[in-house]
Motif scaffolding. Structure first.
Motif, PDB file in Angstrom:
ATOM      1  N   LEU A 153       0.827  -1.197   0.000  1.00 13.74           N
ATOM      2  CA  LEU A 153       0.000   0.000   0.000  1.00 13.74           C
ATOM      3  C   LEU A 153       0.869   1.258   0.000  1.00 13.74           C
ATOM      4  O   LEU A 153       0.603   2.222  -0.736  1.00 13.74           O
ATOM      5  CB  LEU A 153      -0.929  -0.009   1.213  1.00 13.74           C
ATOM      6  CG  LEU A 153      -1.965   1.125   1.295  1.00 13.74           C
ATOM      7  CD1 LEU A 153      -2.926   1.060   0.119  1.00 13.74           C
ATOM      8  CD2 LEU A 153      -2.733   1.046   2.615  1.00 13.74           C
ATOM      9  N   GLN A 168      -8.288  -3.325  -8.469  1.00 14.64           N
ATOM     10  CA  GLN A 168      -7.804  -3.225  -7.093  1.00 14.64           C
ATOM     11  C   GLN A 168      -7.782  -4.560  -6.351  1.00 14.64           C
ATOM     12  O   GLN A 168      -7.049  -4.704  -5.363  1.00 14.64           O
ATOM     13  CB  GLN A 168      -8.665  -2.216  -6.327  1.00 14.64           C
ATOM     14  CG  GLN A 168      -8.630  -0.812  -6.923  1.00 14.64           C
ATOM     15  CD  GLN A 168      -9.445   0.181  -6.122  1.00 14.64           C
ATOM     16  OE1 GLN A 168      -9.927  -0.125  -5.032  1.00 14.64           O
ATOM     17  NE2 GLN A 168      -9.609   1.383  -6.645  1.00 14.64           N
ATOM     18  N   TYR A 188      -6.002  -4.461  -2.691  1.00 13.53           N
ATOM     19  CA  TYR A 188      -5.863  -3.040  -2.368  1.00 13.53           C
ATOM     20  C   TYR A 188      -7.029  -2.543  -1.509  1.00 13.53           C
ATOM     21  O   TYR A 188      -6.831  -1.782  -0.552  1.00 13.53           O
ATOM     22  CB  TYR A 188      -5.778  -2.243  -3.670  1.00 13.53           C
ATOM     23  CG  TYR A 188      -5.537  -0.769  -3.502  1.00 13.53           C
ATOM     24  CD1 TYR A 188      -4.256  -0.276  -3.284  1.00 13.53           C
ATOM     25  CD2 TYR A 188      -6.594   0.152  -3.578  1.00 13.53           C
ATOM     26  CE1 TYR A 188      -4.025   1.090  -3.146  1.00 13.53           C
ATOM     27  CE2 TYR A 188      -6.366   1.517  -3.439  1.00 13.53           C
ATOM     28  CZ  TYR A 188      -5.084   1.977  -3.219  1.00 13.53           C
ATOM     29  OH  TYR A 188      -4.855   3.329  -3.077  1.00 13.53           O
TER      30      TYR A 188
END
Length: 211
Positions: A153, A168, A188
């Motif tokens: 991240l 994502q 994500y």
């Protein structure tokens, strides 16, 4: 009584003034030597960024090697892509895979042929080997510097974030392990929600792929 008190006050004030002047003289006399001592003190060889006992030197790192009282053996040296450095008289020495402490010991051992009791220090001036790579739908593709404890991240944020076309949920990390390529999934959206399972510790050479 008033005259005696005044006289006493004057009598007492003289030694005090003398002491103050003596102290100022002593301080003034000590100022110059102290300043000279500070100027003559050798600069610290401790690296502010890496631990010399734990950091592992890699290719493209920049090293400052200092041999006490031997400027001909001292200097700033780059670690070549093959992991070696070259020193006067000593030739090629392997630096990659060694800690600064281990490398200083290796160099000192080799210098014993030419110098009695050599004192060697190795400082990492530039950490250039600790890199990861990002490809795909991120703001800026390519290599970025890996900082201690960096997560996917954080790496994506350092690369300018995801583009509007990024998938994502299907991001993954490619990692070489013992000559084989390992694929590590990364979500994500879960990472944004604080899912600790997505706090994957990145390693040098990792490639984050954002489809």
């Amino acid at each position: 009584m008033k005259w005696l008190c005044a006289g006493l006050a004057i009598t007492l004030s003289l030694p005090v003034a003398g002491m103050a002047q003596g102290q100022k003289g002593t301080e003034a006399a000590g100022t110059a030597p102290a300043a000279q001592t500070a100027q003559k003190a050798p600069a610290s060889t401790a690296s502010p960024t890496v631990n010399p006992d734990t950091y592992v030197i890699g290719a493209e790192d920049s090293l400052q090697i200092t041999v006490w009282k031997e400027p001909s053996f001292s200097g700033t040296l780059p670690v070549r892509p093959d992991g070696m450095i070259s020193m006067v008289m000593l030739g090629d020495i392997r630096a990659a895979g060694r800690t600064p402490t281990q490398l200083s010991n290796d160099i000192a051992e080799k210098l014993k042929k030419y110098i009695q009791d050599p004192v060697v220090s190795v400082v990492v001036l530039g950490v250039n080997s600790q890199k990861i790579f990002l490809v795909g739908e991120v703001g800026h593709t390519g290599p970025i510097l890996l900082t201690p404890g960096m997560t996917p991240l954080q790496a994506i944020a350092a690369a300018g974030g995801l583009t509007m076309f990024a998938n994502q949920k299907h991001i993954y990390i490619l990692r070489g392990v013992q000559g084989k390529q390992q694929k590590i999934p990364f979500n994500y959206k879960k990472a944004l929600k604080g899912d600790n399972s997505q706090d994957i510790a990145l390693e040098p050479g990792d490639t984050i792929v954002v489809p």
